[in-house]
Design an enzyme around this catalytic site. Sequence first.
Site, short mmCIF file in Angstrom:
data_model
loop_
_atom_site.label_atom_id
_atom_site.label_comp_id
_atom_site.label_asym_id
_atom_site.label_seq_id
_atom_site.Cartn_x
_atom_site.Cartn_y
_atom_site.Cartn_z
N GLU A 1 15.97 26.76 -5.84
CA GLU A 1 15.55 25.56 -5.11
C GLU A 1 16.18 24.31 -5.71
OE1 GLU A 1 13.71 28.01 -6.29
OE2 GLU A 1 11.92 28.36 -5.07
N CYS B 1 10.02 23.43 -9.57
CA CYS B 1 10.76 23.17 -8.32
C CYS B 1 9.93 22.31 -7.37
CB CYS B 1 11.16 24.47 -7.66
SG CYS B 1 12.50 25.29 -8.56
N CYS C 1 8.39 27.63 -7.69
CA CYS C 1 7.63 27.46 -8.94
C CYS C 1 7.21 25.99 -9.09
CB CYS C 1 8.47 27.90 -10.14
SG CYS C 1 9.75 26.71 -10.62
N1 THU Z 1 13.17 31.48 -9.76
C1 THU Z 1 13.69 30.70 -8.76
O1 THU Z 1 14.91 30.66 -8.54
N2 THU Z 1 12.83 29.97 -8.03
C2 THU Z 1 11.49 29.95 -8.20
O2 THU Z 1 10.81 29.14 -7.60
C3 THU Z 1 10.86 30.91 -9.09
C4 THU Z 1 11.76 31.56 -10.07
C5 THU Z 1 14.09 32.24 -10.60
C6 THU Z 1 14.17 31.75 -12.01
C7 THU Z 1 14.63 33.00 -12.73
O3 THU Z 1 16.04 33.09 -12.64
C8 THU Z 1 14.01 34.13 -11.92
O4 THU Z 1 13.67 33.58 -10.67
C9 THU Z 1 12.78 34.76 -12.55
O5 THU Z 1 11.84 33.79 -12.85
#
Ligand code: THU
Length: 160
Positions: free
Chosen positions: A75, A115, A112
């Site tokens: 994101e 983000c 998350c």
């Molecule tokens: N991740 C994302 O790209 N976006 C999120 O909102 C949650 C987590 C990624 C970060 C990491 O590379 C992997 O997912 C595991 O947490």
Amino acid sequence: MKEIEIKSTLQVYDSFDELPKDIQQLMQKSMAIRDKAYAPYSEFLVGAALLLENGEVVLGNNQENACYPSGLCAERTAIYYAGANYPDVPVLIMALTAKSLKHQLVTPTPPCGACRQSIAEYELKQNKPITIYFMGETGKVVKSSSLSNLLPLIFDNSYL
Ligand code: THU
């Protein structure tokens, strides 16, 4: 003392097939970029496809690092690219999808907390809501018609 209640309303689609056609197309772009994520450590791939007001679509995926905290979520990869390259063009829609290489992910996977905070900055900057659709690899799709639904009590620049 009084108690306050904070409410959010989200829409839930039963599956990808139930989405409007234009959102399906955006989500397909998110799936394609998701599958190019660099996530050798978590084996958890995330894609983000952003539709801008000028019709451009900006894509991002998660980029991991041997020094784990140096990696970046999909994101933020996408929205920072949009902010850098189209600083005056509002982001209208974000389509997010996540997939695990270890198990079948059927649960809609929301952005998350970090983000959400980053997306909030752009929603406030552009003074226009960003609609967010998020899903796992398959299964239900959740729609939030604004980032603020996902982040009550936003910390913004009014506190600075
Ligand atoms: N991740 C994302 O790209 N976006 C999120 O909102 C949650 C987590 C990624 C970060 C990491 O590379 C992997 O997912 C595991 O947490």
